[in-house]
Design a protein around this motif. Structure first.
Motif, short mmCIF file in Angstrom:
data_model
loop_
_atom_site.label_atom_id
_atom_site.label_comp_id
_atom_site.label_asym_id
_atom_site.label_seq_id
_atom_site.Cartn_x
_atom_site.Cartn_y
_atom_site.Cartn_z
N UNK A 189 35.96 22.72 33.10
CA UNK A 189 34.73 23.34 33.61
C UNK A 189 34.87 23.71 35.09
N UNK A 190 35.37 22.76 35.88
CA UNK A 190 35.53 23.01 37.32
C UNK A 190 36.50 24.14 37.59
N UNK A 191 37.59 24.21 36.82
CA UNK A 191 38.55 25.31 37.00
C UNK A 191 37.91 26.65 36.65
N UNK A 192 37.11 26.66 35.61
CA UNK A 192 36.41 27.89 35.23
C UNK A 192 35.48 28.36 36.33
N UNK A 193 34.74 27.43 36.92
CA UNK A 193 33.82 27.78 38.01
C UNK A 193 34.59 28.26 39.23
N UNK A 194 35.69 27.59 39.53
CA UNK A 194 36.52 27.98 40.68
C UNK A 194 37.08 29.38 40.47
N UNK A 195 37.53 29.66 39.25
CA UNK A 195 38.04 31.00 38.94
C UNK A 195 36.99 32.07 39.15
N UNK A 196 35.76 31.81 38.74
CA UNK A 196 34.67 32.78 38.93
C UNK A 196 34.39 33.01 40.41
N UNK A 197 34.37 31.94 41.18
CA UNK A 197 34.11 32.05 42.62
C UNK A 197 35.23 32.85 43.28
N UNK A 198 36.48 32.57 42.92
CA UNK A 198 37.60 33.31 43.50
C UNK A 198 37.54 34.79 43.12
N UNK A 199 37.19 35.08 41.89
CA UNK A 199 37.06 36.48 41.46
C UNK A 199 36.00 37.20 42.28
N UNK A 200 34.84 36.55 42.46
CA UNK A 200 33.77 37.16 43.26
C UNK A 200 34.21 37.36 44.70
N UNK A 201 34.94 36.39 45.25
CA UNK A 201 35.42 36.51 46.61
C UNK A 201 36.40 37.67 46.75
N UNK A 202 37.32 37.78 45.80
CA UNK A 202 38.30 38.87 45.85
C UNK A 202 37.61 40.22 45.72
N UNK A 203 36.61 40.32 44.87
CA UNK A 203 35.86 41.57 44.75
C UNK A 203 35.17 41.91 46.06
N UNK A 204 34.60 40.90 46.72
CA UNK A 204 33.95 41.10 48.01
C UNK A 204 34.96 41.58 49.06
N UNK A 205 36.12 40.92 49.10
CA UNK A 205 37.16 41.30 50.07
C UNK A 205 37.62 42.73 49.82
N UNK A 206 37.86 43.09 48.58
CA UNK A 206 38.27 44.46 48.26
C UNK A 206 37.20 45.47 48.67
N UNK A 207 35.95 45.13 48.43
CA UNK A 207 34.84 46.01 48.82
C UNK A 207 34.81 46.19 50.33
N UNK A 208 34.93 45.07 51.07
CA UNK A 208 34.89 45.15 52.53
C UNK A 208 36.11 45.90 53.08
N UNK A 209 37.28 45.72 52.45
CA UNK A 209 38.46 46.46 52.90
C UNK A 209 38.26 47.95 52.65
N UNK A 210 37.59 48.26 51.56
CA UNK A 210 37.28 49.66 51.28
C UNK A 210 36.40 50.25 52.36
N UNK A 211 35.43 49.47 52.85
CA UNK A 211 34.55 49.91 53.94
C UNK A 211 35.35 50.14 55.22
N UNK A 212 36.31 49.25 55.47
CA UNK A 212 37.11 49.36 56.69
C UNK A 212 37.99 50.60 56.63
N UNK A 213 38.57 50.88 55.46
CA UNK A 213 39.46 52.04 55.30
C UNK A 213 38.69 53.35 55.47
N UNK A 214 37.44 53.34 55.10
CA UNK A 214 36.62 54.57 55.22
C UNK A 214 36.09 54.66 56.60
#
Length: 149
Positions: free
Chosen positions: A124-149
């Motif tokens: 259960x904890x690994x599943x939750x950690x995986x979801x949090x990491x996925x959300x974080x990576x999506x956020x980072x990619x989104x913010x990097x996209x803002x920086x590139x533009x």
């Protein structure tokens, strides 16, 4: 009719004996836990070489060679092969030292084989950690996209 009454008496006696057995099992488990706690406290005091009230990894590692300690941990089905793993698991606050309470509670938790609930908790904890990491990576990619533009 008389047979039903006799059967009822036997069933009632069996239920009473089973209840008494459960009470005895619980009492025995509590007695065993008290013995473990007293032994762990005694070991902790012996292992705390600098008498600081805390045990460092080096203190634990030095004591892992003690045959009496190894035998007791083996009796509790705690693998003593890796002192660092044991230390990391019982150092709940990640302070780098283990208090008496952490030591006792940690070894009580580690004794015996993993239970289904332990494995499910990790899953259960690994599943939750995986979801949090996925959300974080999506956020980072989104913010990097803002920086590139």
């Amino acid at each position: 009719c008389m047979f039903n009454v006799i059967t009822g008496f036997f069933c009632n006696d069996a239920i009473d004996m089973a209840s008494a057995d459960k009470d005895e099992v619980v009492a025995e488990q509590l007695r065993n836990k008290e013995k473990y706690v007293e032994f762990f406290k005694s070991m902790f005091e012996t292992m705390d070489l600098d008498h600081s009230g805390n045990m460092s990894f080096n203190e634990l590692e030095a004591f892992m060679e003690n045959p009496r300690f190894q035998a007791y941990l083996a009796h509790l089905k705690i693998d003593v092969m890796n002192a660092w793993t044991i230390f990391r698991l019982i150092d709940k606050d990640s302070s780098g030292v283990v208090s008496l309470d952490e030591f006792v509670a940690g070894l009580l938790r580690l004794r015996g084989a993993a239970k289904t609930i332990d494995i499910r908790t990790v899953h259960h904890d690994l599943g939750r950690t995986g979801k949090v990491l996925t959300q974080f990576m999506e956020f980072v990619e989104f913010r990097l996209g803002d920086i590139e533009n």
